[in-house]
Design a protein around this motif. Structure first.
Motif, short mmCIF file in Angstrom:
data_model
loop_
_atom_site.label_atom_id
_atom_site.label_comp_id
_atom_site.label_asym_id
_atom_site.label_seq_id
_atom_site.Cartn_x
_atom_site.Cartn_y
_atom_site.Cartn_z
N LEU A 234 44.58 -3.46 113.40
CA LEU A 234 44.08 -4.60 114.14
C LEU A 234 43.22 -4.06 115.29
N LEU A 235 41.93 -4.32 115.21
CA LEU A 235 40.98 -3.82 116.19
C LEU A 235 40.71 -4.88 117.25
N LYS A 236 40.75 -4.48 118.52
CA LYS A 236 40.31 -5.36 119.60
C LYS A 236 38.86 -5.00 119.92
N TYR A 237 38.02 -6.01 120.09
CA TYR A 237 36.61 -5.74 120.36
C TYR A 237 36.20 -6.38 121.68
N ASP A 238 35.22 -5.77 122.33
CA ASP A 238 34.75 -6.24 123.64
C ASP A 238 33.32 -6.75 123.51
N LEU A 239 33.16 -7.88 122.83
CA LEU A 239 31.88 -8.56 122.70
C LEU A 239 32.11 -10.05 122.92
N ASP A 240 31.12 -10.72 123.45
CA ASP A 240 31.26 -12.14 123.75
C ASP A 240 30.89 -12.97 122.53
N LYS B 31 27.83 1.69 109.63
CA LYS B 31 27.12 0.41 109.75
C LYS B 31 27.71 -0.42 110.89
N MET B 32 29.02 -0.37 111.07
CA MET B 32 29.64 -1.11 112.17
C MET B 32 29.19 -0.56 113.52
N SER B 33 29.01 0.75 113.61
CA SER B 33 28.52 1.34 114.86
C SER B 33 27.12 0.82 115.18
N GLU B 34 26.28 0.72 114.15
CA GLU B 34 24.95 0.15 114.35
C GLU B 34 25.07 -1.28 114.89
N PHE B 35 25.94 -2.05 114.27
CA PHE B 35 26.13 -3.45 114.66
C PHE B 35 26.60 -3.55 116.11
N LEU B 36 27.53 -2.72 116.51
CA LEU B 36 28.06 -2.76 117.87
C LEU B 36 26.98 -2.41 118.88
N ARG B 37 26.19 -1.40 118.57
CA ARG B 37 25.11 -1.01 119.50
C ARG B 37 24.09 -2.14 119.64
N GLU B 38 23.72 -2.75 118.54
CA GLU B 38 22.73 -3.81 118.57
C GLU B 38 23.22 -5.03 119.35
N LYS C 292 35.49 7.00 119.55
CA LYS C 292 34.09 7.17 119.97
C LYS C 292 33.39 5.84 120.22
N GLU C 293 34.07 4.72 119.96
CA GLU C 293 33.44 3.40 120.12
C GLU C 293 33.98 2.72 121.37
N PRO C 294 33.17 2.63 122.43
CA PRO C 294 33.65 2.05 123.69
C PRO C 294 34.00 0.57 123.61
N LEU C 295 33.48 -0.14 122.62
CA LEU C 295 33.75 -1.57 122.50
C LEU C 295 34.95 -1.88 121.60
N ILE C 296 35.60 -0.85 121.06
CA ILE C 296 36.71 -1.03 120.13
C ILE C 296 37.94 -0.28 120.63
N SER C 297 39.11 -0.92 120.53
CA SER C 297 40.38 -0.25 120.83
C SER C 297 41.42 -0.74 119.85
#
Length: 375
Positions: A311-317, A364-371, A295-300
């Motif tokens: 091991l999570l890959k994240y899509d944030l700069d 809490k991580m979902s909140e962080f990703l959205r922010e 459900k998290e588009p920034l995590i795979s």
């Protein structure tokens, strides 16, 4: 001897006791002594067992009782093949200290526990990295391994199940690695500290010590057995290598504590309820994590087949270090940055803790990703 800082351990020291949701933990939620004794039916009798114990060094290689119990975790081993150590970390260090000399080639997978490349590097070994990749489901590329092996190869270090990816090499795959090692007379060190936590079956994968004469398996009471506080592990290998490693251990730890030995024996003699609990936790919690990732588009991620970490890959700069510092300081959630495992762009999450802690931490991580996606 000069050696790199141990990245994961330095990171854990910074925040492990200060976070609200520790999703960096790698052990299945630790047992209390009471829980262990209740599982073993020894709550009322334990004092009768330990009060007469004389606090000597005990049997230097580990008690006969404990080595017999450890041997039962393997298919072809006896107590003569077992050396009890100060955790799996002690077993791994002993293997490198006993076998590796300056100029030897050592091949280590990456990511893995940093011991397996930083220690031999500090000894002057020619360390070659076999990088694990998503496109291979984080399994070693055997053709690449063949290219890295030469006539000076002393040791191939693998980690099965893998930390941090949760990738799992089956028996047939391990046999191929052993065949490559056999051609040049190399040892295969398999750090199997997560063995027993497979998502299917009885939880146990094949052990390298059972497959290859120069195979060495290391493990401990810490991960699926939930007793990291005992600081007790072992190496499994030929009796000749046990003797050689014990010679080196005489200069540092000599033996493990008698109480650690005693409680580890109790646990291994009563494994069924311990592993039932561990499997319930890791299998239930991985389903929680998997649903969250979907459900998290920034995590795979590549879904783990074993172990207690992913091991999570994240899509944030932002760097993995900045991600983890900002996350723990703003939300109280602790992960492990990939950079401390030489895997920038990734995050390690431990999913074997209390399910309520995992759920709350993921929210809490979902909140962080959205922010931060909106920033």
């Amino acid at each position: 001897m000069k050696i790199r800082d141990f990245g994961v351990e330095r990171w854990m020291d910074l925040y492990e006791t200060k976070c609200a949701y520790n999703l960096a933990e790698t052990c299945v939620e630790s047992l209390t002594i009471r829980q262990l004794l209740e599982m073993a039916g020894k709550t009322d009798s334990i004092l009768e067992e330990i009060l007469p114990l004389k606090m000597t060094y005990g049997e230097i290689n580990g008690s006969t009782r404990l080595r017999n119990a450890v041997a039962k975790l393997y298919e072809k081993q006896t107590r003569d093949n077992i050396l009890i150590t100060h955790g799996a970390i002690g077993a791994n260090a002993l293997v490198h200290e006993t076998l590796v000399e300056p100029g030897d080639r050592v091949i280590s997978v990456l990511p893995t526990y940093q011991q397996h490349y930083s220690i031999p590097e500090s000894y002057g070994a020619d360390v070659k990295i076999l990088r694990l990749r998503e496109e291979n489901q984080f399994l070693p590329d055997l053709d690449e391994l063949k290219r890295l092996v030469n006539n000076k190869t002393k040791l191939i270090a693998i980690n099965n199940p893998n930390n941090p990816t949760g990738a799992l090499m089956d028996k047939a795959f391990l046999q191929q690695i052993c065949a490559i090692a056999d051609k040049c007379g190399a040892y295969v060190l398999s750090d199997e500290v997560y063995r027993g936590s497979n998502q299917e079956g009885d939880g146990f994968s094949a052990a390298v010590a059972d497959l290859y004469e120069r195979g060495i398996s290391t493990a401990s009471m810490s991960k699926p057995f939930s007793l990291a506080g005992l600081r007790l592990g072992w190496m499994v290998c030929t009796p000749e290598l046990v003797t050689a490693a014990a010679c080196h251990r005489d200069y540092n730890t000599i033996s493990v504590g008698m109480l650690d030995d005693h409680f580890a024996s109790i646990a291994l003699e009563n494994l069924t309820p311990i592993l039932e609990r561990s499997h319930r936790i890791v299998r239930g919690n991985l389903s929680i994590l998997d649903a969250w990732v979907s459900k998290e588009p920034l995590i795979s991620y590549v879904k783990p087949k074993s172990g207690t970490t992913a091991l999570l890959k994240y899509d944030l700069d932002m760097s993995s270090w900045d991600f983890c510092v900002k996350l723990v300081e703003s939300k109280g959630v602790m992960l492990t940055p990939g950079s401390v495992m030489d895997m920038e762009g990734y995050l390690r999450i431990g999913y074997a803790n209390n399910p309520d802690v995992l759920k709350a931490g993921l929210a809490k991580m979902s909140e962080f990703l959205r922010e931060n996606a909106a920033a």
